[in-house]
Design an enzyme around this catalytic site. Structure first.
Site, PDB file in Angstrom:
ATOM      1  N   LYS A 121       0.833  -1.205   0.000  1.00  0.00           N
ATOM      2  CA  LYS A 121       0.000   0.000   0.000  1.00  0.00           C
ATOM      3  C   LYS A 121       0.867   1.256   0.000  1.00  0.00           C
ATOM      4  CE  LYS A 121      -1.441   2.366   3.353  1.00  0.00           C
ATOM      5  NZ  LYS A 121      -1.972   2.870   4.640  1.00  0.00           N
ATOM      6  N   ASP A 139      -6.332   0.679   0.886  1.00  0.00           N
ATOM      7  CA  ASP A 139      -6.311   0.838   2.341  1.00  0.00           C
ATOM      8  C   ASP A 139      -7.640   0.329   2.898  1.00  0.00           C
ATOM      9  OD1 ASP A 139      -8.160   2.791   1.734  1.00  0.00           O
ATOM     10  OD2 ASP A 139      -7.189   4.357   2.925  1.00  0.00           O
TER      11      ASP A 139
END
Length: 216
Positions: A121, A139
């Site tokens: 991420k 996320d």
């Protein structure tokens, strides 16, 4: 499950809702964004920005983070969750950047993911926002929205969510879609009390229809 055509509709509606969605982590360069994103794990952007307002005045480059004892750096980020581990990762990351990359953050997701504290991420956030390379970071907000809509199954991993999002979303929209999905999840389709009754996606949303039926 959501269809590809329905996803295209969702994309357009979310874009109308949040046309100016952007990275809310305040930064001036790729290195600051890397540090800020690392700090943001299991933590709000608001808190990170509060901490980095002073942090980025004190530490300008990787060498600065190595010029202090780990205890001092820990103290500087103490209000952030997992601060001990994050301080250790920031110093280790800074050392590698100096020794292997002339102090510069590499514009390559796979290389970024080898750095301490930098997961998939974080790497996606850095390459898309700092270097303009299309990427779709997943996320908690992005994952929640994709699963509530029925685009993904509840048991799917974040990587499975990312892969389907990339398959179904035009590449040139990846970065904007990432920000728009975060804004949609953060300010509209919240973890608690999502605004289903006034949501333009209700007609195609698996979770929204279920929630409205329960209220009827």
């Amino acid at each position: 499950m959501l269809t590809k055509k329905e996803w295209a509709f969702c994309l357009d509606e979310i874009e109308k809702m949040f046309p100016n969605a952007h990275c809310e982590l305040i930064h001036d360069n790729p290195f600051e964004l890397t540090v800020a994103t690392l700090l943001s794990a299991q933590c709000t952007d608001v808190l990170v920005n509060r901490v980095t307002a002073d942090l980025f005045k004190k530490y300008k480059k990787p060498e600065d983070y190595l010029s202090v004892d780990i205890e001092e750096l820990q103290q500087d980020i103490r209000s952030i969750g997992l601060y001990r581990n994050k301080a250790k990762n920031i110093q280790a990351l800074s050392r590698i950047l100096i020794e292997q990359f002339d102090g510069e953050v590499p514009a390559d997701r796979d290389i970024l993911m080898t750095l301490p504290g930098v997961g998939r991420k974080t790497a996606n956030v850095v390459v898309s926002n700092a270097f303009g390379i299309p990427a779709l970071a997943v996320d908690t907000h992005v994952e929640r929205v994709a699963k509530r809509l029925g685009m993904n199954r509840w048991k799917d991993t974040p990587i499975a969510v990312e892969e389907k999002l990339m398959r179904w979303t035009p590449r040139e929209r990846w970065t904007d879609t990432h920000h728009q999905l975060i804004f949609f999840g953060r300010y509209h389709c919240k973890a608690q009390n999502p605004a289903c009754s006034e949501c333009p996606l209700l007609s195609v949303c698996r979770e929204g229809k279920k929630r409205m039926k329960a209220l009827a």
